[in-house]
Design a protein around this motif. Structure first.
Motif, mmCIF file in Angstrom:
data_model
loop_
_atom_site.group_PDB
_atom_site.id
_atom_site.type_symbol
_atom_site.label_atom_id
_atom_site.label_comp_id
_atom_site.label_asym_id
_atom_site.label_seq_id
_atom_site.Cartn_x
_atom_site.Cartn_y
_atom_site.Cartn_z
ATOM 1 N N ASP A 21 43.374 32.348 41.079
ATOM 2 C CA ASP A 21 44.015 31.858 42.292
ATOM 3 C C ASP A 21 45.512 31.706 42.002
ATOM 4 N N LEU A 69 43.598 36.132 43.542
ATOM 5 C CA LEU A 69 42.714 35.742 44.628
ATOM 6 C C LEU A 69 43.381 34.596 45.370
ATOM 7 N N THR A 70 43.796 34.810 46.620
ATOM 8 C CA THR A 70 44.599 33.797 47.287
ATOM 9 C C THR A 70 44.463 33.850 48.801
ATOM 10 N N ALA A 71 44.782 32.742 49.434
ATOM 11 C CA ALA A 71 44.784 32.673 50.894
ATOM 12 C C ALA A 71 46.083 33.217 51.468
ATOM 13 N N MET A 72 47.097 33.371 50.630
ATOM 14 C CA MET A 72 48.384 33.886 51.095
ATOM 15 C C MET A 72 48.328 35.416 51.137
ATOM 16 N N HIS A 73 48.826 35.992 52.213
ATOM 17 C CA HIS A 73 48.676 37.445 52.343
ATOM 18 C C HIS A 73 49.898 38.128 52.943
ATOM 19 N N THR A 74 51.079 37.518 52.849
ATOM 20 C CA THR A 74 52.274 38.187 53.335
ATOM 21 C C THR A 74 52.730 39.219 52.311
ATOM 22 N N ASP A 127 54.339 37.674 49.248
ATOM 23 C CA ASP A 127 53.376 37.083 48.326
ATOM 24 C C ASP A 127 52.786 38.156 47.425
ATOM 25 N N LYS A 128 52.401 39.267 48.029
ATOM 26 C CA LYS A 128 51.824 40.359 47.247
ATOM 27 C C LYS A 128 52.856 40.948 46.296
ATOM 28 N N TYR A 183 44.877 42.609 44.044
ATOM 29 C CA TYR A 183 45.173 41.488 44.912
ATOM 30 C C TYR A 183 44.106 41.436 45.990
ATOM 31 N N THR A 243 42.623 38.839 49.208
ATOM 32 C CA THR A 243 42.884 37.624 49.965
ATOM 33 C C THR A 243 41.585 36.928 50.357
ATOM 34 N N LYS A 244 41.690 35.620 50.541
ATOM 35 C CA LYS A 244 40.571 34.811 51.006
ATOM 36 C C LYS A 244 40.502 34.851 52.535
#
Length: 224
Positions: free
Chosen positions: A51, A78-83, A86-87, A98, A100-101
């Motif tokens: 995360d 593994l993350t909730a951020m997906h802009t 962020d990537k 990468y 996303t959650k």
């Protein structure tokens, strides 16, 4: 069985992910990057799922630390951020993939399998498909009990396709990656080399090279 380290501060997500992976892999768990580094010091791990937002040491810092130490272990962020930013930051830190959650666990398993395969190829510099073995350190191809002679570009083309089974490569991609961006060769060169490979592996039951009309080529694995 490969060992996967899940680094996630959310207990529910960590345990659920572990439960989904345990039928296929040995699983270790850590709550943050510091705990992950301690585990890595004492146990062999083949791949990390991390995360980003964690206390003590976050995912970005964990991957940066690993890469600074010349540790090339594959990492899936593994993350909730997906802009896009962020990537971009994740890949810049040295992550390999990468996701996303909320987690699609079927997709996660695909990605783990692909990364472990590529890591194995990179470390051993060999690809084994059925009875066919490609050794990039010696540019040799063994099929059963005999050696198949390939020209250097034929070998590199086949190695590229078999390194990413099922992935479609355009003729332009293959020209750029194998012949170089400044090559004077054209798409006819790719077609010629593909035909030569097909002739040399005619009747091979391990894989086939497939033409995707209007796009390019891919290798399909028939037996592993």
């Amino acid at each position: 069985m490969a060992a996967i380290l899940i680094v996630e501060d959310d207990k529910h997500t960590r345990r659920l992910t572990g439960a989904r992976l345990k039928p296929y892999y040995n699983v270790e768990e850590a709550e943050n990057g510091k705990e992950a580094m301690d585990i890595l010091d004492n146990k062999h791990i083949d791949l990390i799922i991390a995360d980003i937002q964690m206390p003590v040491m976050n995912g970005y810092d964990l991957v940066k630390r690993l890469r600074e130490e010349k540790n090339s272990i594959p990492v899936i962020m593994l993350t909730a951020m997906h802009t896009f930013d962020d990537k971009k930051m994740g890949f810049a830190s040295g992550t390999d993939d990468y996701l996303t959650k909320p987690i699609n666990y079927e997709e996660l398993l695909w990605r783990i399998k692909a990364l472990l395969r590529r890591a194995n190829i990179a470390s051993e510099r060999k690809i084994k498909v059925g009875e066919v073995v490609l050794d990039s350190s010696a540019y040799t191809v063994i099929k059963g009990d005999r050696t198949i002679d390939l020209a250097r570009k034929e070998f590199e083309l086949l190695y590229k396709l078999l390194s990413y089974p099922g992935m479609i490569f355009t003729k332009t991609q293959l020209l750029d990656e194998i012949w170089g961006y400044d090559t004077k060769s054209d798409e006819t060169t790719i077609k010629t080399h593909i035909n030569r490979l097909r002739n040399k592996f005619e009747g091979c039951q391990a894989f086939e090279i497939v033409t995707i009309r209007g796009l390019g080529y891919k290798a399909d694995i028939l037996e592993s």
